[in-house]
Design a protein around this motif. Structure first.
Motif, mmCIF file in Angstrom:
data_model
loop_
_atom_site.group_PDB
_atom_site.id
_atom_site.type_symbol
_atom_site.label_atom_id
_atom_site.label_comp_id
_atom_site.label_asym_id
_atom_site.label_seq_id
_atom_site.Cartn_x
_atom_site.Cartn_y
_atom_site.Cartn_z
ATOM 1 N N UNK A 172 0.831 -1.201 0.000
ATOM 2 C CA UNK A 172 0.000 0.000 0.000
ATOM 3 C C UNK A 172 0.869 1.257 0.000
ATOM 4 N N UNK A 173 1.979 1.204 0.703
ATOM 5 C CA UNK A 173 2.913 2.334 0.707
ATOM 6 C C UNK A 173 3.524 2.533 -0.674
ATOM 7 N N UNK A 174 3.870 1.449 -1.328
ATOM 8 C CA UNK A 174 4.417 1.534 -2.679
ATOM 9 C C UNK A 174 3.388 2.125 -3.639
ATOM 10 N N UNK A 175 2.138 1.660 -3.508
ATOM 11 C CA UNK A 175 1.080 2.160 -4.387
ATOM 12 C C UNK A 175 0.852 3.643 -4.149
ATOM 13 N N UNK A 176 0.800 4.060 -2.872
ATOM 14 C CA UNK A 176 0.642 5.473 -2.552
ATOM 15 C C UNK A 176 1.779 6.290 -3.161
ATOM 16 N N UNK A 177 3.003 5.761 -3.066
ATOM 17 C CA UNK A 177 4.156 6.466 -3.614
ATOM 18 C C UNK A 177 4.029 6.668 -5.114
ATOM 19 N N UNK A 178 3.690 5.611 -5.847
ATOM 20 C CA UNK A 178 3.609 5.696 -7.306
ATOM 21 C C UNK A 178 2.455 6.572 -7.766
ATOM 22 N N UNK A 179 1.288 6.391 -7.147
ATOM 23 C CA UNK A 179 0.110 7.178 -7.535
ATOM 24 C C UNK A 179 0.323 8.664 -7.231
ATOM 25 N N UNK A 180 0.874 8.963 -6.061
ATOM 26 C CA UNK A 180 1.123 10.353 -5.684
ATOM 27 C C UNK A 180 2.249 10.961 -6.515
ATOM 28 N N UNK A 181 3.259 10.159 -6.812
ATOM 29 C CA UNK A 181 4.361 10.630 -7.653
ATOM 30 C C UNK A 181 3.852 11.076 -9.015
ATOM 31 N N UNK B 103 -1.019 -4.282 -12.447
ATOM 32 C CA UNK B 103 -2.187 -3.536 -11.977
ATOM 33 C C UNK B 103 -1.774 -2.246 -11.264
ATOM 34 N N UNK B 104 -0.680 -2.309 -10.505
ATOM 35 C CA UNK B 104 -0.231 -1.117 -9.775
ATOM 36 C C UNK B 104 0.246 -0.025 -10.728
ATOM 37 N N UNK B 105 1.009 -0.413 -11.752
ATOM 38 C CA UNK B 105 1.473 0.570 -12.739
ATOM 39 C C UNK B 105 0.284 1.160 -13.490
ATOM 40 N N UNK B 106 -0.726 0.333 -13.742
ATOM 41 C CA UNK B 106 -1.936 0.831 -14.402
ATOM 42 C C UNK B 106 -2.613 1.909 -13.563
ATOM 43 N N UNK B 107 -2.713 1.687 -12.249
ATOM 44 C CA UNK B 107 -3.323 2.687 -11.363
ATOM 45 C C UNK B 107 -2.480 3.958 -11.305
ATOM 46 N N UNK B 108 -1.148 3.804 -11.277
ATOM 47 C CA UNK B 108 -0.278 4.983 -11.263
ATOM 48 C C UNK B 108 -0.424 5.778 -12.552
ATOM 49 N N UNK B 109 -0.491 5.080 -13.686
ATOM 50 C CA UNK B 109 -0.680 5.756 -14.974
ATOM 51 C C UNK B 109 -2.023 6.461 -15.025
ATOM 52 N N UNK B 110 -3.057 5.803 -14.496
ATOM 53 C CA UNK B 110 -4.385 6.428 -14.452
ATOM 54 C C UNK B 110 -4.358 7.684 -13.589
ATOM 55 N N UNK B 111 -3.582 7.667 -12.506
ATOM 56 C CA UNK B 111 -3.438 8.852 -11.663
ATOM 57 C C UNK B 111 -2.834 10.009 -12.454
ATOM 58 N N UNK B 112 -1.829 9.700 -13.260
ATOM 59 C CA UNK B 112 -1.212 10.727 -14.100
ATOM 60 C C UNK B 112 -2.241 11.361 -15.018
ATOM 61 N N UNK B 113 -3.048 10.517 -15.659
ATOM 62 C CA UNK B 113 -4.035 11.041 -16.604
ATOM 63 C C UNK B 113 -5.187 11.759 -15.895
ATOM 64 N N UNK B 114 -5.551 11.302 -14.703
ATOM 65 C CA UNK B 114 -6.619 11.965 -13.953
ATOM 66 C C UNK B 114 -6.222 13.400 -13.625
ATOM 67 N N UNK B 115 -5.001 13.593 -13.121
ATOM 68 C CA UNK B 115 -4.546 14.940 -12.794
ATOM 69 C C UNK B 115 -4.242 15.747 -14.059
ATOM 70 N N UNK B 116 -3.873 15.063 -15.115
ATOM 71 C CA UNK B 116 -3.720 15.745 -16.398
ATOM 72 C C UNK B 116 -5.050 16.362 -16.815
ATOM 73 N N UNK B 117 -6.121 15.570 -16.651
ATOM 74 C CA UNK B 117 -7.460 16.089 -16.981
ATOM 75 C C UNK B 117 -7.830 17.247 -16.066
ATOM 76 N N UNK B 118 -7.609 17.104 -14.762
ATOM 77 C CA UNK B 118 -7.991 18.148 -13.810
ATOM 78 C C UNK B 118 -7.313 19.471 -14.134
#
Length: 523
Positions: free
Chosen positions: A279-288, A410-425
């Motif tokens: 979960x810490x790794x996922x938080x790191x990648x998504x937030x990064x 799956x984790x990289x997919x969520x991190x990539x989706x985070x990038x695109x979500x904030x790109x949209x915002x």
């Protein structure tokens, strides 16, 4: 002498593990895969230049003079809606029909359909539909291409190739600026249709390239087709299928898969487990990935042309071209800095420099409106871009290497989706923030980006582990044994940490028990 034997290359990568075969297949894969970054970069750099063209302003906006904030926001941000859902859906296709076929479908059919609709558009609705569909393709590509690279490339070149994805993005931005510079004065539909239609070429190059490339051996092993896995390795390494190194690599991949299969079903719930610091790794990648967008870089490339125009700079298209040249040139040393300076120090330093430069841009923009101040705006914008390109532009490397094999896709997919979500915002909100009829921040928007980069410094200090020079298995050992990121630079990996004879092997059994526990709770 092959590339892996070059003395300069060996300063930065460890090519000792494989000496037979050829490096050419890996280089070819890197070249074709990089086109995925070009798709993203070219579209990002093209759209705002198109929306500032006189011919477009006379026909697309509702008032036939200029785009309203809502129109600007919709057209720019709708692409990121598609990319967000494309990135989330990518693992479903990649794990069922294969990485190669996912790329082929997303380029030939999804992305190119979007480009056709955008090229044919003469009004905002069709343009937006085209950008939404094209975004689905880009989102799938951005998630699957790094996965394909990681599963096919030799270990000694993998890190450099992942970093090169960002270089491809910057090249796409530069090419878009060049094309916009060449067509923006045309007084016909070619002014906007040429830049859009050229993207069709990038999709064809990527698609044709993947027709010629093999499926990854790891996918075939997952499907139980071992002969095809060996044939894939044979093509990738240019060695006979019965060569000792092919057999050895195949056995390693097969053993890893068999071990992972002991965990039971590969459930999404395991991605959110606290065990193994997942979960810490996922938080790191998504937030990064979120902070990469909040660094302000895409404001410059989405809205830079309009920003420079509103700031009174006479030729904003030329300035935008110059900033893209700086971006490409600064990304190249960033590829090496990741291995020389290290991930952690580079991200902390890069965020600090970006913050300083952006606060200067905001302060000068508020205090003065002279020719000298305009030159300062351009100069420090270029310095901010250079700082990003040499540091936070390489955030894709960190996101791709901090997860276990079982959770990586799956984790990289969520991190990539985070990038695109904030790109949209950012794409959606920025027009309202800088528009004179709304927030009217103007250059004061850089106070926002500078503030976020100060937070980036703190985030990097607290959460970014130093993974330079570690194998993926050693990164797992790092997270298991080091509690705080600021202590990670002192970590010394053990040899064969996860083999049964190693004292660290208990991590395996603990991880297995944790995974089974998660699965049982999910049933």
């Amino acid at each position: 002498m092959g590339l892996k034997d070059n003395s300069f290359i060996r300063r930065f990568v460890d090519a000792k593990s494989k000496k037979s075969g050829s490096s050419a297949p890996g280089i070819i894969i890197a070249g074709f895969a990089a086109c995925g970054g070009v798709l993203f970069g070219f579209d990002t750099g093209t759209i705002l230049g198109i929306m500032a063209m006189d011919y477009v302003l006379e026909r697309f906006p509702s008032n036939k003079e200029s785009f309203t904030s809502s129109e600007l926001s919709l057209i720019v941000s709708i692409l990121s809606v598609g990319t967000f859902f494309g990135a989330l859906s990518a693992p479903l296709f990649a794990d069922s029909i294969g990485r190669r076929w996912t790329v082929l479908i997303s380029t030939f059919f999804v992305f190119n359909l979007g480009i056709i609709l955008q090229t044919a558009a003469t009004s905002i609705p069709l343009l937006c539909v085209g950008r939404l569909i094209g975004g689905l393709g880009v989102g799938m590509i951005s998630s699957v291409v790094p996965l394909y690279q990681a599963e096919t490339l030799p270990e000694w070149i993998r890190g450099a190739v992942v970093s090169a994805y960002q270089l491809a993005i910057t090249i796409g931005l530069l090419l878009a600026a060049c094309v916009n510079q060449g067509t923006h004065q045309r007084n016909d539909s070619g002014s906007y249709r040429i830049p859009i239609a050229i993207q069709f070429l990038w999709g064809l190059i990527l698609g044709i390239g993947f027709i010629l490339l093999p499926e990854t051996p790891r996918f075939w092993i997952c499907k139980g087709k071992d002969d095809k896995a060996k044939a894939s390795l044979s093509r990738l390494r240019k060695l006979p299928p019965d060569h000792p190194e092919i057999i050895e690599e195949y056995e390693d991949i097969k053993a890893a898969y068999v071990f992972e299969a002991q965990f039971g079903k590969n459930l999404f719930a395991q991605v959110f487990s606290r065990k193994g610091k997942q979960l810490k790794r996922l938080f790191t990648a998504v937030t990064l990935q979120a902070f990469q967008q909040l660094s302000g870089i895409n404001f410059i490339f989405y809205f830079g042309t309009q920003f420079f125009k509103d700031s009174g700079i006479e030729n904003p298209f030329t300035v935008q071209l110059a900033t893209n040249i700086v971006n490409v040139g600064s990304t190249v040393p960033g590829l090496f800095f990741m291995e020389i300076i290290g991930r952690r120090k580079l991200l902390i330093t890069g965020a600090a420099f970006m913050s300083v430069f952006q606060l200067i841009i905001a302060s000068v923009g508020v205090a003065s409106d002279t020719d000298a101040s305009k030159k300062i705006l351009v100069a420090f914008t270029c310095l901010s871009i250079a700082s990003f390109a040499m540091s936070w532009g390489e955030a894709w490397v960190v996101s791709s290497e901090i997860f276990t094999t079982r959770t990586r896709a799956k984790s990289v997919s969520l991190a990539t989706a985070s990038n695109w979500l904030w790109n949209w915002a950012i794409a959606y909100a920025t027009p309202y923030l800088v528009d004179k009829e709304h927030a009217n921040l103007g250059s004061k928007i850089f106070f926002v980006w500078g503030g976020f980069n100060l937070v980036n410094v703190l985030f990097s200090f607290l959460f970014i582990y130093e993974t330079k020079g570690l194998t993926l298995e050693q990164v797992d050992e790092l997270y298991e044994n080091v509690s705080h990121a600021w202590l990670s630079s002192k970590f010394v990996p053990s040899q064969h940490a996860f083999r049964p004879s190693s004292p660290s092997a208990s991590i395996h059994s603990d991880s297995k028990a944790d995974a089974i526990s998660v699965e049982e709770r999910s049933v």
